[in-house]
Each structure stands twice: as structure tokens, then as C-alpha cells.
Write an enzyme that holds these catalytic residues in place. Structure first.
Site, short mmCIF file in Angstrom:
data_model
loop_
_atom_site.label_atom_id
_atom_site.label_comp_id
_atom_site.label_asym_id
_atom_site.label_seq_id
_atom_site.Cartn_x
_atom_site.Cartn_y
_atom_site.Cartn_z
N GLU A 179 0.82 -1.22 0.00
CA GLU A 179 0.00 0.00 0.00
C GLU A 179 0.85 1.27 0.00
O GLU A 179 0.44 2.30 -0.54
CB GLU A 179 -0.95 0.01 1.20
CG GLU A 179 -2.08 -1.01 1.11
CD GLU A 179 -1.70 -2.38 1.65
OE1 GLU A 179 -0.52 -2.57 2.02
OE2 GLU A 179 -2.57 -3.27 1.70
N PHE A 190 -11.47 -7.68 13.63
CA PHE A 190 -10.37 -8.10 12.78
C PHE A 190 -10.07 -7.02 11.73
O PHE A 190 -10.98 -6.53 11.07
CB PHE A 190 -10.70 -9.42 12.08
CG PHE A 190 -9.64 -9.87 11.12
CD1 PHE A 190 -8.38 -10.23 11.59
CD2 PHE A 190 -9.88 -9.91 9.76
CE1 PHE A 190 -7.38 -10.61 10.71
CE2 PHE A 190 -8.88 -10.30 8.87
CZ PHE A 190 -7.63 -10.65 9.35
N GLN A 191 -8.83 -6.69 11.60
CA GLN A 191 -8.36 -5.65 10.67
C GLN A 191 -9.06 -4.31 10.88
O GLN A 191 -9.33 -3.58 9.94
CB GLN A 191 -8.50 -6.11 9.21
CG GLN A 191 -7.51 -7.25 8.88
CD GLN A 191 -7.34 -7.49 7.39
OE1 GLN A 191 -8.27 -7.27 6.61
NE2 GLN A 191 -6.16 -7.96 7.00
N LYS A 220 -17.63 -1.18 5.56
CA LYS A 220 -17.97 -2.22 4.59
C LYS A 220 -19.48 -2.28 4.32
O LYS A 220 -19.90 -2.44 3.17
CB LYS A 220 -17.47 -3.58 5.10
CG LYS A 220 -17.65 -4.71 4.08
CD LYS A 220 -16.99 -6.00 4.54
CE LYS A 220 -17.04 -7.04 3.42
NZ LYS A 220 -16.36 -8.30 3.80
N MET A 275 23.83 9.50 3.42
CA MET A 275 23.74 10.80 4.09
C MET A 275 23.99 10.64 5.58
O MET A 275 24.65 11.48 6.21
CB MET A 275 22.37 11.43 3.83
CG MET A 275 22.24 12.84 4.36
SD MET A 275 23.45 13.96 3.60
CE MET A 275 22.43 14.66 2.27
#
Lengths: 578, 183
Positions: free
Chosen positions: A50, A112-113, A162, A477
Site C-alpha cells: 500500500e 479483525f483488521q 464495509k 547521508m
């Protein structure tokens, strides 16, 4: 009106908003949306992480000026978007992120999630939404695109439960968006424009301090007019590279921590800074209290909160920069017609600094490849129509310094957040938005290992970007700072990436062409070989000298007066210059 | 150190308090008190925020606050032209001395048991503070205070100025202080 589900309403709304492409990954909560996406005219590019979707949306937006779109599921899908959202918001890039959320009845139950992505992203977005009723979807999408793309552009997230995607609704896209609390000021006040013109006409040591806002406002042509009308020298910040042609004789280069001596010193010695879409970032000002001590400030910005945030503005021009410059150019002409100060002594001085302290680098004594040389040659061979996307670190600074930028939207980088791993996915997004342009990612071996999986996405979706891995086998760097400030104690900056991974094999495993260059004599022909490949992504592993450093440098927290052109070496001024 | 009181009209939408709190936290602005409640318009809530601004300009704080999409209008409530009130509820030992103090300060005994008095007072910060100072020796068992709320004196209302022009840019209030932001 016919009944559709919320997911179809979402896709209809995205189509109505003019979306042509989006980058994303499906998952449980967003799954209902992926069914109508399957039939949509919107191109969906399935990324591998993502974060890649978010940076691709950003690269697309920076290259095209249109709103970039990314889409992910709830929980980890959404939290993986946090970095690119923060990145886009810091650099004022218009992107819209769509995320699925657990069903509305499950919100708050640690389902969940489940992640409270609206709460998580509040501080790193311009605005965000949580939608639980399908009838709100079209309005939220219309508002999200409006907010992302107007005023000071930024990142907007729309989180949709959802069940809102699954329930029946009707589609009604609002043709106009009216928000009680959001009405960006577009036109500058005419009195302020006159005041600014008057200051310009009085100034003997002016500098045009140009920031990324000029590119966002599509105001490069208007900037050129102001520069031509006034003859005032120009500096372009890291976000503004390309807003004013590097080849122009009034251009002094980039200011800031790794800016040119001429640009840094011109700001320090100026009596007037005409600040256009720049924000007095610490990387530009150095120690703020010592920055440009004798300068009056004209500050033009679309964001009123930038005025006076870091530096007091004597004249504030709040408005869209294109409008501001369109008003300022004629006003300045009028003011200059009354009294035009002789800028010749100042111009002689600043152009003298530019001549005396040009950017440069040493060729490594051991015959190995100089990283600056590689980047310089890519710029020369690929030319000014190329879009360059850089990661973050030494290679980013060298890509800003040693490639000549002539046009807006040809230089993409993560300036504000400084996101390592930005280059590959951003280049992917840029190539999708500008398929006819050559797109080079200039990446470091550290950055490349953060997001290179999007090369799989590129290979599978016919997105033939070119990647130059400036491989100094270290976090360069950070290593430079360890060299300068930590007694060469190289704690955890050695990546061993000339040994592992084998970038050539890694590239080939991901469906790209892998090339390697290990000697200065092979640099040009390797670049040319990469330029000749247009059917697949190309990755070139440039093995470069690891001790090369970025110069000039103003150490963090110190004054710009303490600029060093090489290690422990202040510029040797003629006595009258100090 | 400077104390300022801001009246902030916000859309009555979920998460708006979190947005304001998040902004103040992120930018390091110190909130002394924050009171939020409904207004005469059900779509609009009003926050009264008392800020202790050390090293931050009021203009900058207001400009950052006004960038929040849900913020409709902001006005500084100056002592000279606004009414400011706090509510105090305090539980103190039930003594005759306590009752005398309550009477002296025009406070109200809202609940009484054999051992404690629950006292209610509404007033300006200084008056509340003065009452508390006298009550403290009597033995304060528990106290709760509201954030300050403020209202402009006279006919002028912040809501009028802001809501009548909802959705359209309005720069006509140029005579008001620089901390005023409204659409």
C-alpha cells in the site's frame, strides 16, 4: 433513480470526479468496491504494498497536476498508507486515499483488521472522512477531490465502512461543493500587491525566493515574467526545481543546507526576499534567527497560516500564486517606471559568487565511479524532457544539484517528510500519468531496498521506468553525518549492498532488465543501454565511491553564514564581500 | 505568557473535537480550558478555548485553527467586550464558617448532608478563585470546574456574523481584530 449498492456509488463517484487511474490492493473490508472496479473504465493498478500505492498516487499527481488516487483495505492496508499520506501532505500534493473500514456495527470493537484510520491520519491529512451511510459516499468523494485539489493542495482520506459499500442506495453526485468552513482565498488584496511592488522598486539587493507553490499553481510562466521585468536573481528550493529554468542566467540554483554558495549567500545578504510559495523551512533558513538578517519579506502564499509562521512578513500576498503574479507583474512595472534602483552592483556580486563557487565534485583518486558524475551524465543524456524522481539522501541532493531542470513537474521528490523509498513508486505513478515521458528514478541502495517491489507492478503493467541505484553500499547521508559529526564511527550505516543483494539479479527476478556499471568509462554506455530499453523497466546498479559527500553544506542548526564548500572549508571571500 | 480566549464555531460533525485537540497537541499550543456545547443552530457547535500562548502568535494559532475544514469561524473574546463565566461545583465540610463564605460570595448550596455542603457558583475566573481561596481552609473534599464560556456584550453576535454568510467568503469584517476569521 435506480438502486445500486454503495460500492457502485463509490465507483460512479470516482468516475464523476474524473479519475482515470488508481493504485491499490484489495482486502476484506474494501472488497465490495473491487467488484464494480472490475467493470469500471478507471484503470486500477494492483501494487505490491500500500505504501507503493500512496507514493504512486503522489508521483502521478506531481507529474500531471491532477489528483492522485490510492485505495486500500482496513487495518494494515490503511495504516500502510500513513507514510505516503504524511508525505503528500507535507509537500502539498493533491491525493485522495480510499480505505475500507470494518462494518459500522463492528467499529470500536477491535474487530479483525480494524484500525481507526480517520483518527490515525487526522494530523497528517488536510481532511478526512469516515462514511457509514451509503448515501454520503458521493458527497464525501466530491468534497475530498475539491479539498485535495484547491487552496493549498493536500492529502484527503475517505474511510468507508464495509456495510456502507454493501447497502443499497441511489447515486447523486453533487455538481457543486459548498463547505461552510473551507473557502480558500484566491485573489490577493490589491493594496498588498501595490505594497509589494513598491518594496520591489525600492530594493537594491532583492532575491526571488521560489518554492514549490509556483509549480502547484502552474505559475512558472508568470514567474518568468516577473524575473524578466525586474531582472532579479532567482533561487529555487528543493520543491521548486524546474519552476525556473536552470539554464537561465538569473538562476542562482538551490538554497539551503546543500544549496549553492551563490543562492545561500544571496538570501543572506539580500535586502528583500520576494517569497513565492515557499515556507521558510529549516532546511532553507538554517538557524532561523540569523537567516537573511537585513531582508524585508514579501510572502506570497495561498495558505494564510504560512504567513509569519517562521518569519515575519512585511507584505503578505495571500492568494493563488498565478493570480498573485498576474497582479504583481503589472504593478511592479508601474512601480519600476517611477523609480528603478540600479541592481548592477548587486547582480555583479551575486553572479560573481556563482562564478567563483560553482557546484563541483572530485573524481575519486582510486578510479572508482563518482556518484555525482553518474547523476550528471543521466541528466545530460536523458535531457530536460525527462521526469526524475529521487529517493531521500545524498543521491537526492546530487540529483537536485547536478541535473539541469528546465520545466515544472520534471523533478519529483519527497522534500518535506524526507521519505526513503519514495522514488520507485513515485516514478511508477509519474510514468502512468505521463506515459510518453522518459522517467528515471534516481535512488540510493538504502532507499531502493525499501520499496523496490513495485518494479514487479511496473513489469506486469507495462510501466517501463528506469531506475539508477546509486550504490555506495551505505546509508550515505547518515554516513556523511557520521563522518563529519560522529568521529567516523559508522554505526549501522554499512549496508553491504555491493555484495547482497545482487541488484542486477533482483531486477531480473522482478521482470526488469538489470544492468551494472562499475567503472567511469562505462557510465555513458550503460546509461545509453538503459535509454534504449522501452518495453520493460530497467534497473542500473551503479557501483560508486562510498566516501563521496554532498557539498556545499550548512550543518543543521547553524547559520547560513557558516556554509562550507568542502570539508572544513569555508568559501574564500574577497575581503569586501564580508 | 499571554492568555487569550477564542470563540470557535465548528460544524457539529463527528471527530471535530479530536481535530482541534490534535492540532493543539501537534503544534504545541497550551490549552488552559476548553468548553464545547450546542448553539442556537443545531448544525453548529461552539468551543470556547482559553489558551496560554507562550512563544506563539495568536494570529498563527488562529490561522492554523481556521485551516481545519470543520472550523467555520473564530473570534478572540477580549475582556473589555465580552461576558466570561465559569461554573464551580465544590464539596466542603458542613460548617457555619462555610455557610458564611457561601453567603458572602453569593454562591448556592445545591446539596447538603450532615457532614458536607455541595456548593455551586457561577462567575468570572477571579471570583471563582477568590471563593475557592476562602473555602480551602474549611476542607475541600472534591471540586469540579467547567471550562470558561464567553459571549460578546451588546447586540453583536459571532454566530450572526459567521452563519449569515456560511459558504461565501466574506472579508467585510475588517474592523474586527486580526484574530477574527470567518467565512
Amino acid at each position: 433513480m435506480s438502486k445500486i449498492n454503495g460500492a457502485q456509488s463509490l465507483v460512479n463517484a470516482l468516475e464523476a470526479a474524473g479519475v482515470e487511474v488508481m493504485f491499490g490492493i484489495p482486502g476484506g473490508a474494501i472488497l465490495p468496491a473491487y467488484d464494480p472496479i472490475f467493470d469500471s473504465k478507471i484503470r486500477h493498478i494492483l501494487v505490491r504494498h500500500e505504501q507503493g500505492a500512496g507514493h504512486a498516487a503522489t508521483g502521478y499527481a506531481q507529474a500531471t497536476g491532477r489528483v492522485g488516487v490510492c485505495i486500500a483495505t482496513s487495518g494494515p492496508g490503511a495504516t500502510n498508507l500513513v507514510t505516503p499520506l504524511a508525505d503528500a501532505q507535507m509537500d502539498s500534493v493533491p491525493i485522495v486515499a480510499i480505505t475500507g473500514q470494518v462494518p459500522s456495527l463492528a467499529i470500536g470493537t477491535d474487530a479483525f483488521q480494524e484500525a481507526d484510520i480517520r483518527g490515525v491520519t487526522m494530523p497528517v491529512t488536510k481532511h478526512n472522512y469516515l462514511i457509514t451511510d451509503p448515501k454520503d459516499i458521493p458527497r464525501a468523494i466530491a468534497e475530498a477531490f475539491h479539498i485535495a485539489s484547491t487552496g493549498r493542495p493536500g492529502a484527503v482520506l475517505v474511510d468507508i465502512a464495509k456495510d456502507a459499500l454493501q447497502k443499497e442506495t441511489t447515486f447523486d453526485y453533487p455538481h457543486t461543493v459548498s463547505l461552510a468552513g473551507y473557502n480558500p482565498v484566491i485573489e490577493p488584496k490589491i493594496e498588498a500587491v501595490r505594497d509589494a511592488a513598491a518594496l520591489i522598486a525600492q530594493s537594491k539587493k532583492p532575491v526571488l525566493y521560489v518554492g514549490g507553490g509556483v509549480i502547484k499553481a502552474e505559475a512558472a510562466a508568470e514567474l518568468m515574467q516577473l524575473a524578466q521585468v525586474t531582472g532579479i536573481p532567482v533561487v529555487t528550493t528543493l520543491m521548486a526545481r524546474g519552476a525556473f529554468p536552470d539554464s537561465h542566467q538569473q538562476h542562482l540554483g538551490m538554497p539551503g543546507m546543500h544549496g549553492t554558495v551563490a543562492a545561500v549567500t544571496a538570501l543572506q545578504k539580500a535586502d528583500l526576499l520576494i517569497t513565492l510559495g515557499a515556507r521558510f523551512d529549516d532546511r532553507v533558513t538554517g538557524k532561523l534567527s540569523t537567516f537573511a538578517p537585513n531582508a524585508k519579506i514579501i510572502h506570497a502564499d495561498i495558505d494564510p497560516a504560512e504567513i509569519g509562521k517562521n518569519r515575519h512578513a512585511d507584505v503578505a500576498l495571500i492568494g493563488d500564486l498565478k493570480n498573485t503574479l498576474r497582479a504583481l507583474v503589472p504593478a511592479t512595472k508601474v512601480a519600476l517606471a517611477k523609480s528603478a534602483p540600479d541592481l548592477t552592483p548587486w547582480l555583479n556580486e551575486v553572479y560573481g559568487w556563482r562564478k567563483k563557487f560553482p557546484l563541483g565534485y572530485d573524481k575519486p583518486a582510486d578510479g572508482s565511479v563518482s556518484p555525482q558524475y553518474v547523476i550528471e551524465r543521466i541528466g545530460k543524456i536523458s535531457g530536460p524532457d525527462t521526469i526524475f524522481a529521487a529517493g531521500v539522501g545524498q543521491h537526492q541532493m546530487w540529483a537536485s544539484q547536478f541535473i539541469g531542470y528546465e520545466k515544472p513537474r520534471t523533478w519529483l521528490n519527497s522534500g518535506g517528510l524526507g521519505t526513503m523509498g519514495y522514488a520507485v513508486p513515485a516514478a511508477m505513478g509519474a510514468k502512468v500519468g505521463a506515459p510518453d515521458a522518459t522517467v528515471w528514478a534516481i535512488d540510493g541502495d538504502g532507499c531502493f531496498q525499501m520499496t523496490n517491489q513495485e518494479l514487479v507492478t511496473c513489469a506486469l503493467n507495462n510501466i517501463p521506468i528506469k531506475v539508477a541505484v546509486i550504490n555506495n553500499e551505505s546509508l550515505g547521508m547518515v554516513r556523511q553525518w557520521q563522518t563529519l559529526f560522529y568521529n567516523q564511527r559508522y554505526s549501522n550505516t554499512d549496508l553491504h549492498s555491493k555484495r547482497i543483494p545482487d541488484f542486477k539479479l533482483l531486477a531480473e527476478a522482478m521482470g526488469c532488465v538489470g544492468l551494472r556499471c562499475e567503472t567511469p568509462g562505462d557510465v555513458d554506455k550503460t546509461i545509453e543501454a538503459a535509454m534504449a530499453i522501452n518495453d520493460r523497466p530497467v534497473v542500473v546498479d551503479f557501483n560508486v565511491h562510498r566516501d563521496a559527500m554532498v557539498w556545499p553544506m550548512v550543518a543543521a542548526g547553524t547559520s547560513n553564514d557558516e556554509i562550507t564548500v568542502a570539508r572544513s572549508m569555508a568559501p574564500v571571500w574577497d575581503s569586501q564581500e564580508l | 505568557m499571554a492568555i487569550h480566549t477564542l470563540a470557535v464555531l465548528v460544524e457539529n460533525s463527528p471527530g471535530v473535537l479530536a481535530r482541534v485537540a490534535s492540532l493543539f497537541s501537534r503544534r504545541g499550543y497550551n490549552i488552559d480550558s476548553l468548553a464545547v456545547g450546542p448553539t442556537e443552530n443545531p448544525k453548529v457547535s461552539r468551543m470556547t478555548i482559553v489558551l496560554n500562548l507562550e512563544g506563539h502568535a495568536l494570529d498563527q494559532v488562529s490561522a492554523q485553527l481556521f485551516k481545519l475544514v470543520n472550523v467555520i469561524g473564530i473570534s478572540e473574546m477580549k475582556d473589555s467586550d465580552s461576558l466570561k463565566r465559569e461554573i464551580l461545583l465544590v464539596k466542603v465540610a458542613n460548617t457555619s464558617a462555610t455557610k458564611d463564605i457561601v453567603k458572602k460570595h453569593n454562591a448556592v448550596i445545591a446539596d447538603e448532608s450532615t457532614t458536607t455542603l455541595s456548593i455551586e457558583a457561577v462567575g468570572q475566573s477571579a471570583a471563582i478563585e477568590s471563593l475557592l481561596n476562602e473555602l480551602r481552609p474549611q476542607g475541600i473534599r472534591e471540586l469540579v470546574q467547567s471550562g470558561l464560556v464567553a459571549l460578546e456584550r451588546g447586540d453583536k453576535t459571532l454566530a450572526d456574523r459567521t452563519l449569515s454568510t456560511m459558504g461565501t467568503a466574506n472579508e467585510s469584517d475588517s474592523n474586527s481584530s486580526t484574530a477574527d476569521y470567518q467565512n
